[in-house]
Design a protein around this motif. Structure first.
Motif, short mmCIF file in Angstrom:
data_model
loop_
_atom_site.label_atom_id
_atom_site.label_comp_id
_atom_site.label_asym_id
_atom_site.label_seq_id
_atom_site.Cartn_x
_atom_site.Cartn_y
_atom_site.Cartn_z
N GLY A 1 5.29 7.96 -7.52
CA GLY A 1 6.63 8.53 -7.50
C GLY A 1 6.69 9.86 -6.75
N SER A 2 5.56 10.24 -6.13
CA SER A 2 5.43 11.64 -5.71
C SER A 2 5.92 11.97 -4.31
N GLN B 1 0.16 15.59 1.94
CA GLN B 1 -1.10 16.34 1.96
C GLN B 1 -1.63 16.48 0.55
N ARG B 2 -0.74 16.80 -0.35
CA ARG B 2 -1.15 16.95 -1.73
C ARG B 2 -1.73 15.64 -2.28
N LEU B 3 -1.04 14.54 -1.98
CA LEU B 3 -1.54 13.23 -2.44
C LEU B 3 -2.93 12.94 -1.88
N LEU B 4 -3.11 13.36 -0.64
CA LEU B 4 -4.39 13.10 0.02
C LEU B 4 -5.50 13.94 -0.61
N PHE C 1 0.77 -1.23 0.00
CA PHE C 1 0.00 0.00 0.00
C PHE C 1 0.81 1.29 0.00
N PRO C 2 1.75 1.46 0.93
CA PRO C 2 2.42 2.77 0.95
C PRO C 2 3.06 3.13 -0.38
N SER C 3 3.74 2.18 -1.01
CA SER C 3 4.38 2.50 -2.30
C SER C 3 3.31 2.81 -3.34
N GLU D 1 9.82 10.18 3.25
CA GLU D 1 8.38 10.10 3.51
C GLU D 1 7.87 8.66 3.37
N LEU D 2 8.33 8.02 2.31
CA LEU D 2 7.89 6.64 2.08
C LEU D 2 8.34 5.72 3.20
N SER D 3 9.57 5.93 3.68
CA SER D 3 10.05 5.03 4.74
C SER D 3 9.32 5.32 6.05
N GLU D 4 9.01 6.59 6.30
CA GLU D 4 8.22 6.94 7.50
C GLU D 4 6.85 6.26 7.43
N LEU D 5 6.23 6.35 6.27
CA LEU D 5 4.91 5.75 6.05
C LEU D 5 5.00 4.24 6.28
N THR D 6 6.05 3.65 5.74
CA THR D 6 6.24 2.21 5.86
C THR D 6 6.47 1.82 7.32
N ARG D 7 7.20 2.67 8.03
CA ARG D 7 7.48 2.39 9.44
C ARG D 7 6.19 2.32 10.25
#
Lengths: 227, 227
Positions: free
Chosen positions: B15-16, B120-123, B8-10, B21-27
């Motif tokens: 690519g945005s 935020q933008r992605l959201l 999911f996180p990826s 950020e991605l690693s924080e999300l994954t954590r």
DNA sequence: CGAAACTTTGATCTCTGTCAAGATTAGTGG
DNA sequence: CCACTAATCTTGACAGAGATCAAAGTTTCG
């Protein structure tokens, strides 16, 4: 009726953004007036501008090639007419009666929003509310009988007006029967008949340009539903 | 079928967002598995967690007190199951077949998102897409005949699967007839009959757990419509 | 293999849409 | 201010799409 001189940027921000953000927003906002029935933007157009509603009521709708129409929402002051970061309009908007809007140049508004965490947060919250509203409407369209649809529409409309400070005992209905019908997935004759039936049952009173809600909350039609 | 091991996180970030950020999300993401029919969360609950879908299909629905149900969406991998910043769930979610989700502690996810303009933008973009989808569904529920509803549902579903890389000639339909009915505001008998009628007309072929779309694009039912 | 769950098919009924005619309201110009 | 016209709303009669009720067929899974 709906003459309250709300100013969109302040209404949208509430207390949640800084004086600077508010003044930047205000600086970008060009006040524009539309008369009843005028189109503010159309589905599919590139969104060069974003619009926030200051005064009046706007109907947002989609047209099908064969002429059928689906009203997706009625907008009240303080709301954006569409998601400001979308590239194109997903629906058309026109004024129901006279309307004041704040028009924003899209690129500049976009930059301002993306530069301000507060505004981004407000936008996310706005989107969340709108999504939930749309989902509730889905539930109504998918499950409701004509009577439920009309009754729940009236209660929801009254509640929204109450929140937006335009609070009055007789609930104004500035939109036409046809608009209500297209919002609820019904025909205008059915809306008319159903309103008559609800009056017959003594849960509403029909007035020249509005309606009086008397026993509607207690009516089993709207009890315990989270529309 | 739907066994693609998306994470999911990826998928959500595309690519945005930055590696950080991605690693924080994954954590923050705890992988959780649900079996077919299991409930992931229920309408009205406080949203202690947020969920992103990694594998499988989830139905999102609202229940009315009298037992009627409205399916508001079917979710595919890469999407949040609900708006992550909402305090409460506006609908219930359960797994259709086996499902892998990433569960996020709400407060931490909230802080992460609010601290990251990219996220935020992605959201906001996610919310905008979801809104447009909901509005298109409104248009379908309000205007469509049973045949249009079913035909357009099939085309939309196929298109979504195609985009999400689970592209296959026979289109899998993991949900039950009842789910489709509750999504389209119809009865399951009507869905069944309508599918039979479409097969009769040679625009689809019914398969054990799916359907083959043959002449559906050309069928006047779905031409020129922006659902 | 057998029971439970799901799907298909059939017969009938009902609600809403359709078509049509009136009634009411709003708007315009004399 | 009133007459006249157009737009909107209401009401009636009828028809049809989809719902409901019921039963038989099929798939799934222990």
């Amino acid at each position: 009726m709906f003459r309250t001189p709300t100013f969109f940027p302040s209404a949208f921000c509430g207390g949640s953004c800084t004086r600077h953000e508010l003044s930047e927003l205000t600086r970008l906002a060009a006040p524009v007036r539309f008369g009843g029935g005028q189109t503010i933007f159309s589905e599919g157009e590139r969104a060069e501008s974003s619009f926030g509603l200051s005064r009046g009521v706007v109907r947002l709708y989609k047209l099908l090639p064969d002429g059928r129409r689906q009203v997706v929402a009625f907008t009240l002051p303080g709301d954006f007419l569409a998601m400001p970061l979308a590239n194109r309009f997903n629906f058309s908007a026109d004024a129901i009666g006279d309307v004041n809007v704040s028009r924003f140049p899209r690129e500049k508004l976009k930059r301002l929003i993306l530069s301000s965490p507060n505004l981004q947060r407000l936008l996310i919250d706005f989107a969340t509310r709108e999504m939930h509203t749309a989902q509730n409407q889905l539930s109504l369209l998918g499950n409701g009988s004509a009577e439920e649809k009309v009754a729940i529409f009236l209660v929801n409309w009254r509640n929204r007006l109450a929140r937006s400070a335009t609070n009055s005992q007789p609930v104004p209905l500035p939109m036409r029967r046809q608009d209500i019908a297209d919002f609820l997935g019904l025909k205008l004759e059915t809306v008319s008949r159903t309103l008559a039936k609800l009056e017959e049952k003594d849960v509403i009173r029909l007035l020249p340009k509005g309606v009086l809600l008397t026993g509607l909350e207690r009516a089993s039609l709207v009890t315990g539903r989270s529309y």
